[in-house]
Scaffold this active site. Structure first.
Site, PDB file in Angstrom:
ATOM      1  N   ARG A  53       0.849  -1.187   0.000  1.00  0.00           N
ATOM      2  CA  ARG A  53       0.000   0.000   0.000  1.00  0.00           C
ATOM      3  C   ARG A  53       0.885   1.239   0.000  1.00  0.00           C
ATOM      4  NH1 ARG A  53      -3.809  -1.487   5.037  1.00  0.00           N
ATOM      5  NH2 ARG A  53      -1.734  -1.804   5.906  1.00  0.00           N
ATOM      6  N   ASP A  55       2.080   5.076  -0.048  1.00  0.00           N
ATOM      7  CA  ASP A  55       1.586   6.271   0.633  1.00  0.00           C
ATOM      8  C   ASP A  55       1.198   7.362  -0.358  1.00  0.00           C
ATOM      9  OD1 ASP A  55       2.002   5.206   3.145  1.00  0.00           O
ATOM     10  OD2 ASP A  55       4.017   6.049   3.340  1.00  0.00           O
ATOM     11  N   ARG A 200      11.978   5.397   2.602  1.00  0.00           N
ATOM     12  CA  ARG A 200      12.162   6.843   2.734  1.00  0.00           C
ATOM     13  C   ARG A 200      13.172   7.172   3.835  1.00  0.00           C
ATOM     14  NH1 ARG A 200       6.224   9.183   3.275  1.00  0.00           N
ATOM     15  NH2 ARG A 200       7.444  11.064   3.746  1.00  0.00           N
TER      16      ARG A 200
END
Length: 247
Positions: A53, A55, A200
């Site tokens: 999923r 972001d 990230r």
């Protein structure tokens, strides 16, 4: 007629959506895809699962979902129909029929993400939606040395979001490369799975290393500490893309 199972491979520009997962009142990949599926099959149709999923703002070149539906349509008609109904920022790149035990998430063996950096004093308007602009020069050798530290099987608790409730934070990174082409820097990481915000945070650690703010010994301490208490820079979502899922 028995239910048939299909694997859909998607590409999308994450800047146009509030992430992948369906949210009330929000434009997401899942909601737009399920609208298209429901129109195509003329009944409410939901996906069964996705490989992950993404972001808000995160892109995908190769996102995978699977569906189960009773239909006589051939795969080429399913692909064409979905692309007719989907918005311009998303597309179904491939449709294939798969066995009933195929699962977009649990059947995956590995995934690859890329984080893209525009390392130039002057911003690039054409890259603004897909690259992080870093105007200061980055030390590529230092970034490559940092990437090597993360290769292997580690507890990545210190590199996931504080909101993550995952039970097992151990992941195996099999490859982590840093490639510079002109002003473009591409961080490419392959692993058996990723924690929430893990890529990230890894990208942020490499950028800090490229600035000279973090040394290899600092990164080793972060790994060993297994905590986000001394959290460093987390790279923005728009530079991140899911580029491959292997089954």
């Amino acid at each position: 007629m028995p239910e048939r199972n299909f694997k859909l491979t998607l590409e999308y520009d994450g800047a146009a959506f509030f992430g992948f997962q369906r949210q009330p009142g929000k434009r997401t990949i899942q909601s737009e895809l399920e609208k298209a599926l429901s129109k195509l099959f003329n009944r409410r149709t939901k996906i069964k699962a996705a490989s992950g999923r993404t972001d808000t703002g995160v892109h995908a070149v190769h996102q995978v979902v699977h569906i189960g539906v009773v239909t006589a349509l051939p795969v080429r008609r399913i692909q064409a129909g979905l692309n007719y109904y989907l918005p311009q920022e998303a597309a179904v790149r491939e449709v294939s029929e798969v066995p009933s035990d195929f699962h977009a998430r649990f059947s995956a063996k590995s995934k690859v993400y890329e984080y893209r950096i525009w390392n130039d004093p002057v911003r690039s308007p054409l890259r603004a939606r897909h690259f992080l602009h870093v105007p200061r020069p980055l030390d590529i050798a230092a970034m490559k040395a940092a990437a090597k530290i993360f290769v292997g099987k580690h507890d990545f608790s210190g590199f996931c979001s504080t909101n993550s409730a995952v039970r097992n934070p151990v992941r195996r990174i099999s490859r982590f490369t840093v490639v510079k082409r002109g002003s473009e820097i591409i961080l490419r990481v392959r692993a058996d799975g990723f924690l929430y915000h893990m890529v990230r945070n890894l990208a942020g650690a490499l950028i800090e290393s490229g600035y000279g703010r973090l040394k290899p010994e600092d990164l080793k301490k972060f790994l060993a500490a297994r905590s986000r208490k001394n959290a460093f820079f987390s790279a923005p979502a728009h530079g991140l893309s899911l580029v491959s899922v292997t089954y």
